[in-house]
Scaffold this active site. Structure first.
Site, mmCIF file in Angstrom:
data_model
loop_
_atom_site.group_PDB
_atom_site.id
_atom_site.type_symbol
_atom_site.label_atom_id
_atom_site.label_comp_id
_atom_site.label_asym_id
_atom_site.label_seq_id
_atom_site.Cartn_x
_atom_site.Cartn_y
_atom_site.Cartn_z
ATOM 1 C CE LYS A 123 -3.724 -2.513 2.181
ATOM 2 N NZ LYS A 123 -4.377 -2.982 3.412
ATOM 3 C CD GLN A 180 -3.381 -4.309 6.706
ATOM 4 O OE1 GLN A 180 -3.301 -3.380 5.922
ATOM 5 N NE2 GLN A 180 -4.020 -5.434 6.401
ATOM 6 C CG ASP A 222 -9.681 -0.494 4.940
ATOM 7 O OD1 ASP A 222 -9.442 -0.847 3.761
ATOM 8 O OD2 ASP A 222 -9.015 -0.878 5.917
#
Ligand code: NDP
Length: 309
Positions: free
Chosen positions: A54, A98, A121
């Site tokens: 990412k 994460q 997200d």
């Protein structure tokens, strides 16, 4: 029948090129550089790989990236305080914490503490709600990537029967909402579904998000369906690998098992899917590549929405 293989690579590259173009336009016309901050807690090896990819992709596309790596002992309160700081920093457009998080951290509370406008997200209840209402929102990256693969491969969605196996908050449920938005007729299956093959065989588009290697086999796949494999699993058993891959693919897979101890397999038996389906997304090289590309797209989208540009 031998399925057309839908390459995630080509589509992910196209999306990334579009995002890079948009980043440049924002810089040139508004003096804005979108920024993504990824927070990783602990040393889970898979998370390290995902976060690395990412951060690297952000940099390649001109997105300002920041990686905050905290020890596995980080307290819930400390992580909450970090997220709150990121919420108020104007140059941070996207915040991604994460998963998985260590046990002492309440993951739901952390996700809910992220400013919904920076929730790239798409897991915040506000964004989940907006998606259900059909309103503009930041959409979870993996299911959004599935829609991109289908559209950019000229596969019709409207009026088709989309069957999703899996009902997680990350993949299955948002996938269903996105298919509804695209006017598909949607069925969601899960571990309590009775006679799964009977239902999945009726799918025009079958999405597998189960977490079990090679679970979807011939009996689940209707002739000529489009099969999208979201699963990512490690397989190290060579006999099992022989059940999953045709001889021309098997050699490479056995080599991977020999060299690094495993090969990556989705939730669909690829040999069966290639035989019965009209279209199939491979693992690796399919949906997985789209997830990062869609995260980049969401970061730019967040930057634009937050600033009203
Ligand atoms: P979860 O474990 O959260 O959910 C799995 C779902 O599969 C559950 O809804 C479960 O049902 C269902 N299921 C399990 N066993 C069966 C069965 N025997 N029959 C029917 N349904 C079953 O997984 P995720 O949604 O997080 O992930 C799914 C897969 O996708 C994994 O392989 C994961 O690694 C991969 N993944 C890939 C991503 C990518 O970037 N490509 C991103 C995210 C995930 P129930 O709810 O009843 O328990």
């Amino acid at each position: 029948m031998s399925a057309r293989i839908l390459s995630g690579q080509t589509i992910a590259e196209a999306i990334k090129a579009e995002v890079a173009g948009e980043v440049k336009r924002l810089r040139d016309t508004h003096g804005v550089q979108p920024g993504l901050t990824v927070v990783r807690v602990g040393d889970d090896p898979a998370s390290a790989v995902y976060v690395g990819s990412k951060v690297k992709t952000s940099e390649e596309l001109g997105i300002r990236s920041e990686h905050i790596h905290l020890s596995a002992e980080t307290s819930h309160e400390r992580l909450l305080a970090i997220v709150r700081e990121l919420n108020v920093r104007d140059e941070v457009d996207g915040i991604l914490v994460q998963l998985p998080l260590p046990r002492q951290v309440d993951a739901s509370e952390i996700l809910e503490s992220i400013d919904p406008a920076k929730d790239v997200d798409g897991f915040h209840p506000m964004n989940v709600g907006r998606l259900s209402l059909g309103e503009i929102s930041l959409v979870p990256c993996t299911p959004a990537g599935v829609i991109e693969i289908l559209k950019r491969s000229d596969i019709d969605i409207a009026g088709k029967h989309a069957v999703i196996v899996g009902r997680s908050n990350i993949v299955g449920k948002p996938m269903a909402m996105l298919f509804l938005k695209e006017n598909a007729t949607v069925t969601i299956c899960h571990s309590r579904t009775t006679d799964l093959p009977l239902i999945t065989r009726q799918a025009d588009i079958l999405v597998a998000a189960i977490g079990r290697p090679g679970f979807i086999r011939s009996e689940h796949i209707g002739e000529g369906a489009t099969v999208v494999d979201v699963g990512i699993n490690n397989v190290s058993d060579t006999d099992f690998a022989a059940e999953l891959f045709a001889p021309e693919d098997l050699e490479k897979r056995l080599k991977a098992i020999e060299n690094r101890g495993f090969t990556l397999v989705g939730d669909v038996n690829p040999k069966d899917a290639i035989e019965r389906a009209a279209n199939f997304t491979p693992v690796p090289g399919g949906v997985g590549l789209l997830t990062v590309a869609m995260l980049m797209k969401n970061t730019v989208e967040a930057a634009k929405l937050r600033r009203g540009i």
